[in-house]
Design a protein around this motif. Structure first.
Motif, PDB file in Angstrom:
ATOM      1  N   SER A 301       1.205  -0.901  -0.065  1.00 13.45           N
ATOM      2  CA  SER A 301       0.110  -0.146  -0.476  1.00 13.45           C
ATOM      3  C   SER A 301       0.662   1.441  -0.178  1.00 13.45           C
ATOM      4  O   SER A 301      -0.020   2.779   0.289  1.00 13.45           O
ATOM      5  CB  SER A 301      -0.921   0.171   0.918  1.00 13.45           C
ATOM      6  OG  SER A 301      -0.293   0.141   2.406  1.00 13.45           O
ATOM      7  N   ASN A 302       1.901   1.374  -0.086  1.00 15.56           N
ATOM      8  CA  ASN A 302       2.611   2.744   0.038  1.00 15.56           C
ATOM      9  C   ASN A 302       3.663   3.068  -1.180  1.00 15.56           C
ATOM     10  O   ASN A 302       4.985   2.652  -0.707  1.00 15.56           O
ATOM     11  CB  ASN A 302       3.583   2.490   1.438  1.00 15.56           C
ATOM     12  CG  ASN A 302       2.909   2.820   2.794  1.00 15.56           C
ATOM     13  OD1 ASN A 302       2.932   3.699   3.175  1.00 15.56           O
ATOM     14  ND2 ASN A 302       2.875   2.025   3.535  1.00 15.56           N
ATOM     15  N   SER A 303       3.321   2.355  -2.305  1.00  9.58           N
ATOM     16  CA  SER A 303       4.099   3.014  -3.065  1.00  9.58           C
ATOM     17  C   SER A 303       5.625   1.972  -3.733  1.00  9.58           C
ATOM     18  O   SER A 303       5.799   2.501  -4.159  1.00  9.58           O
ATOM     19  CB  SER A 303       3.709   4.136  -3.172  1.00  9.58           C
ATOM     20  OG  SER A 303       2.798   4.779  -3.525  1.00  9.58           O
ATOM     21  N   GLY A 304       5.653   1.009  -3.085  1.00  3.83           N
ATOM     22  CA  GLY A 304       6.977   0.839  -3.512  1.00  3.83           C
ATOM     23  C   GLY A 304       7.603   0.054  -4.666  1.00  3.83           C
ATOM     24  O   GLY A 304       8.455  -0.204  -5.549  1.00  3.83           O
ATOM     25  N   LEU A 305       6.518  -0.509  -5.134  1.00  2.00           N
ATOM     26  CA  LEU A 305       6.332  -1.107  -6.323  1.00  2.00           C
ATOM     27  C   LEU A 305       6.933  -0.095  -7.938  1.00  2.00           C
ATOM     28  O   LEU A 305       7.440  -0.470  -8.572  1.00  2.00           O
ATOM     29  CB  LEU A 305       5.656  -1.679  -7.147  1.00  2.00           C
ATOM     30  CG  LEU A 305       5.745  -2.958  -8.305  1.00  2.00           C
ATOM     31  CD1 LEU A 305       6.833  -3.567  -8.870  1.00  2.00           C
ATOM     32  CD2 LEU A 305       4.691  -4.208  -8.191  1.00  2.00           C
ATOM     33  N   PRO A 306       5.777   0.948  -7.739  1.00  2.00           N
ATOM     34  CA  PRO A 306       5.979   1.785  -9.230  1.00  2.00           C
ATOM     35  C   PRO A 306       7.114   2.765  -8.295  1.00  2.00           C
ATOM     36  O   PRO A 306       7.867   2.907  -9.669  1.00  2.00           O
ATOM     37  CB  PRO A 306       4.559   2.292  -8.560  1.00  2.00           C
ATOM     38  CG  PRO A 306       4.161   2.162  -7.719  1.00  2.00           C
ATOM     39  CD  PRO A 306       4.424   0.924  -6.669  1.00  2.00           C
TER      40      PRO A 306
END
Length: 472
Positions: A301-306
């Protein structure tokens, strides 16, 4: 006070429970109905699914389409257009969550005094209008204000729907319905990626509007018709529902089903009721458990992948497409958990396995210097963390079945307390400037999953003790 039940509306058979409280009549995993459901009950269930589940699914999809739009927009041009070069993404998430938690408990409890038929769609109308306003922002400060009020407008939706499902469905039906409701959020996340890709590619600059702004216009166009649909199709509560699409006999049968589940109708909210809830183990153990669960999905939920993909030089289109895999994993995990929870009452095992899988994902990402394929695997695996959401809230509905007001307070508090920490913890644990290697964040996620495992066995112990008392 109890549900009025006409003699001829009693179900001809109900689920059979063994002496230890486990469900004795077990169907196949692919069967939608319980083997003990009568033909009348099956027709009622199909009606309820058509009236309630279709609306809440669409409404949740529209909500998450907007919520995930901000992260998608951030990597699709908004960052540069609004000059967001610090922790603004975290601040945007925080202002949304502050608005979200401010009125969630009082609005959910207030809804129990009136009707979900008007409360939920009415909040959606306000949500849609505020969503449209986002496309006109010219600086991040305007976006902070709008995100706060959007959070407030959507605050009651999730716990109110969980409570509302508990008013109409039996415990052997709740996890699957909760899963269908919950996966709408993941489809919303996936839709955001695909729609943003299309908006960026085909609408960027059309009529002088940037591609990331078009997503907010599209969200508004989806939300308003869904809200109007809700006003038409949602029934009230079983104890005050008027015949419309549901017949009088349907309503009497629904009341009988809930009475057989020991599901009590609504009563006035008094200080003694609130005091009783706040001094019972249901509130404190379920809310504590929900805290660990709500924070343990931080990897997904904390945008690590993008942000990692952006740092690796992937195109905007590829980023928006690849990131849809994570919610797809959540959808599969949620469906599997919902089915096995209802059919086999395997809540404890499902929660434990999910926590262990996410501990493994967190360990891989904390190490970080691993092959890219393994890193993709870890990110995608972390999508399973939210797959148990429906199981947890269905369990809370079951535990608090005998008190409608307690259900409302506990369900909303579970969501509110957990998300209260989500409003400020990311500022310290998931700092955007630490991206894409959130070393503190990944280790924090591991610790939360370990704590969730410990609380799982505490909850199981108390619940088993209560079931034994009810049987004596």
């Amino acid at each position: 006070m109890s549900f009025p039940i006409e003699k001829d509306s009693q179900p001809q058979s109900t689920d059979v429970f063994a002496k230890d409280g486990t469900q004795a009549t077990i169907g196949k995993w692919y069967q939608w109905f319980s083997p003990s459901d009568t033909p009348e009950e099956r027709r009622l269930i199909m009606k309820l699914d058509a009236l309630i589940m279709i609306f809440v699914f669409l409404a949740y999809w529209a909500k998450v389409l907007d919520s995930s739009a901000t992260s998608a927009a951030y990597v699709s041009g908004m960052k540069e257009d609004l000059k967001l070069f610090g922790n603004e993404l975290n601040y945007l998430n925080t202002t949304y969550m502050v608005g979200y938690i401010t009125l969630q408990i009082p609005l959910t409890v207030l809804m129990t005094r009136f009707s979900a038929q008007y409360f939920i769609p009415g909040a959606d109308l306000i949500w849609g209008i505020l969503t449209l306003a986002q496309y006109k922002v010219t600086n991040v400060h305007q976006l902070y204000v709008i995100r706060f009020f959007i959070g407030a407008a959507g605050s009651l939706f999730f716990p109110a729907v969980q409570w509302y499902l508990g008013c109409w469905y039996k415990r052997s039906e709740l996890s699957r319905r909760g899963s269908l409701f919950f996966i709408a959020s993941q489809i919303g996340s996936m839709s955001s990626g695909y729609i943003q890709s299309g908006a960026y590619t085909h609408l960027d600059g059309r009529y002088g509007i940037e591609g990331w702004r078009w997503l907010y216009i599209i969200c508004f166009s989806c939300t308003i018709p869904i809200a109007l649909f809700g006003f038409i199709v949602l029934p009230g509560h079983p104890d005050n529902c008027e015949p419309f699409i549901l017949t009088r006999h349907d309503i009497q049968l629904a009341r009988a089903r809930m009475a057989a589940e020991n599901r009590e109708p609504r009563k006035p909210i008094t200080l003694s009721v609130i005091q009783s809830v706040l001094t019972g183990w249901h509130f404190w153990i379920l809310v504590t458990f929900a805290f660990f669960f709500s924070q343990a999905d931080g990897i997904s939920s904390n945008s690590g992948l993008p942000l990692w993909l952006k740092a690796e030089g992937y195109s905007v289109k590829d980023i928006n497409t690849i990131t849809t895999v994570m919610p797809a994993v959540t959808i599969v995990a949620s469906i599997i958990c919902g089915i096995f929870s209802d059919i086999y009452d395997a809540k404890v095992y499902l929660i434990a396995v999910t926590a262990l899988l996410n501990i493994f994902a967190g360990v891989l990402l904390a190490i970080w210097k691993i092959p890219s394929g393994l890193k993709f695997f870890a990110f995608f695996l972390s999508g399973s963390a939210d797959g148990i959401a429906a199981v947890i809230y269905a369990w809370a509905n079951e535990i608090c079945a005998s008190n409608a007001e307690e259900r409302a307070i506990v369900l909303s508090s579970m969501n509110t307390i957990g998300n209260t920490f989500g409003a400020w913890l990311p500022l310290f644990v998931w700092k955007t400037v630490d991206a894409p290697r959130y070393l503190i964040g990944y280790n924090w996620a591991i610790a939360l999953d370990v704590c969730m495992l410990a609380m799982l066995f505490v909850l199981r112990s108390y619940w088993n003790r209560k079931k034994k008392l009810l049987q004596n």
